[in-house]
Design an enzyme around this catalytic site. Structure first.
Site, mmCIF file in Angstrom:
data_model
loop_
_atom_site.group_PDB
_atom_site.id
_atom_site.type_symbol
_atom_site.label_atom_id
_atom_site.label_comp_id
_atom_site.label_asym_id
_atom_site.label_seq_id
_atom_site.Cartn_x
_atom_site.Cartn_y
_atom_site.Cartn_z
ATOM 1 N N GLY A 219 -54.745 46.776 9.415
ATOM 2 C CA GLY A 219 -53.798 46.419 10.467
ATOM 3 C C GLY A 219 -54.193 47.046 11.784
ATOM 4 O O GLY A 219 -55.295 47.590 11.930
ATOM 5 N N HIS A 239 -57.709 60.001 22.392
ATOM 6 C CA HIS A 239 -58.610 60.161 23.539
ATOM 7 C C HIS A 239 -59.318 58.864 23.914
ATOM 8 O O HIS A 239 -59.925 58.777 24.987
ATOM 9 C CB HIS A 239 -59.613 61.295 23.302
ATOM 10 C CG HIS A 239 -60.744 60.952 22.378
ATOM 11 N ND1 HIS A 239 -61.924 61.663 22.378
ATOM 12 C CD2 HIS A 239 -60.886 59.988 21.423
ATOM 13 C CE1 HIS A 239 -62.740 61.160 21.475
ATOM 14 N NE2 HIS A 239 -62.139 60.151 20.888
#
Length: 325
Positions: A219, A239
């Site tokens: 998913g 990040h």
């Protein structure tokens, strides 16, 4: 004035080495791509032998090998044979996988557009290729495979450090969100046999995962993640994204969590000097950023989490523990 010039002169060679660092990066990339370190695993070899083994031109290969002796990656013997130094031997590990990835054209040319990013604030990779890195890799499986191999290689040392820095044994069920091929989850579960794990990743990524010992669910973390875990882990995920998208990922996790559920975020922080250059890599590549502790605390707060603490590791990353509120 003459004194100022004399004082500046000793710094010139050091600065020039930094300026010409791109030459070293590309030379090491080519050596890693050709598998030179692997060819030298059993000892020194002649240029002719190496050229035959790597299907390269002997004359130009010799120039490459000779250049690598200048940066102590290789050693040239008095008989003209070449051997790997300690640095060169390290190319047979994760560093070699990273070197093979960073010199590939899509990543390499994006760095050539750093000036565009600094002037405009735009992501260099997207400006150059017309796609973000995720879309590009989805359309170019060879690039995706190189990137995945590099990330998996670099993760080995980090995964062991993270698993030892936090008590994952207190959770019954852990969901590793965006966990790649499941390397971190495998290390955690090996240390804590009573813990169950779920690897949540994009279907194209988990197709190459070794799924022995844990469940795999495909998913996207912008839509939903598996519910009911005692801890959600995000390693080197936030990040990759700017604040708006990072908070959206955290909110997806929060919707799946109960109040009090743990959130474990594993990232570098700007307190580490190497993260400052990695921050430029985020600007050029995926379009995200490295952050300071206070910035991670703000991201968590924006998604109804509170930051409980930070544990630094020997691998240069920190383990941030949060809790759903």
């Amino acid at each position: 004035m003459l004194g100022e010039v004399a004082d500046a002169e000793p710094s010139f060679p050091a600065l020039l080495r930094l300026i010409n660092g791109y030459q070293v990066s590309q030379a090491i990339h080519v050596a890693a791509t050709l598998g030179i370190a692997e060819q030298l695993a059993d000892g020194s070899r002649t240029v002719g032998d190496l050229a035959a083994a790597t299907a390269t031109d002997a004359g130009t290969l010799h120039r490459l090998l000779r250049a690598l002796t200048a940066v102590e990656v290789l050693h040239e013997g008095p008989d003209g044979t070449f051997a790997a130094t300690a640095l060169g031997e390290a190319l047979r590990g994760p560093a070699g996988l990273w070197a093979a990835y960073i010199g590939r054209s899509p990543h390499w040319t994006a760095w050539g557009h750093l000036l565009h990013s600094v002037r405009t604030g735009e992501n260099a990779f997207r400006a150059l290729h017309g796609l973000d890195v995720w879309e590009y890799r989805a359309q170019n499986p060879e690039e995706a495979a190189s990137f995945d191999a590099a990330m998996t290689g670099l993760s080995r040392r980090v995964d062991a450090a993270v698993a030892g820095a936090h008590d994952f044994g207190r959770y019954r069920l852990i969901v590793d969100v965006g966990g790649g091929h499941g390397a971190l989850l495998a290390v955690i579960l090996a240390r804590h046999p009573g813990v169950r794990g779920v690897l949540f990743e994009q279907p194209a990524v988990i197709a190459g995962a070794d799924v022995d010992g844990f469940e795999v669910v495909g998913g996207t973390f912008f839509s939903s993640v598996p519910e009911g875990a005692d801890a959600y882990v995000l390693k080197s995920v936030l990040h990759d994204w700017e604040d708006e998208q990072a908070i959206e990922i955290l909110r997806t996790c929060r919707r799946a969590a109960r109040a009090g559920t743990a959130l474990i975020v594993i990232e570098r922080t700007l307190a580490d000097p190497s993260a400052k250059l990695s921050d430029l890599n985020m600007l050029v590549g995926p379009g995200g950023r490295e952050r300071a502790r206070a910035e991670y605390a703000a991201l968590l707060a924006g998604a109804s989490y509170e930051l409980l603490g930070e544990t630094a590791t020997a691998a240069g990353v920190s383990v941030f523990e949060g809790r759903a509120i």
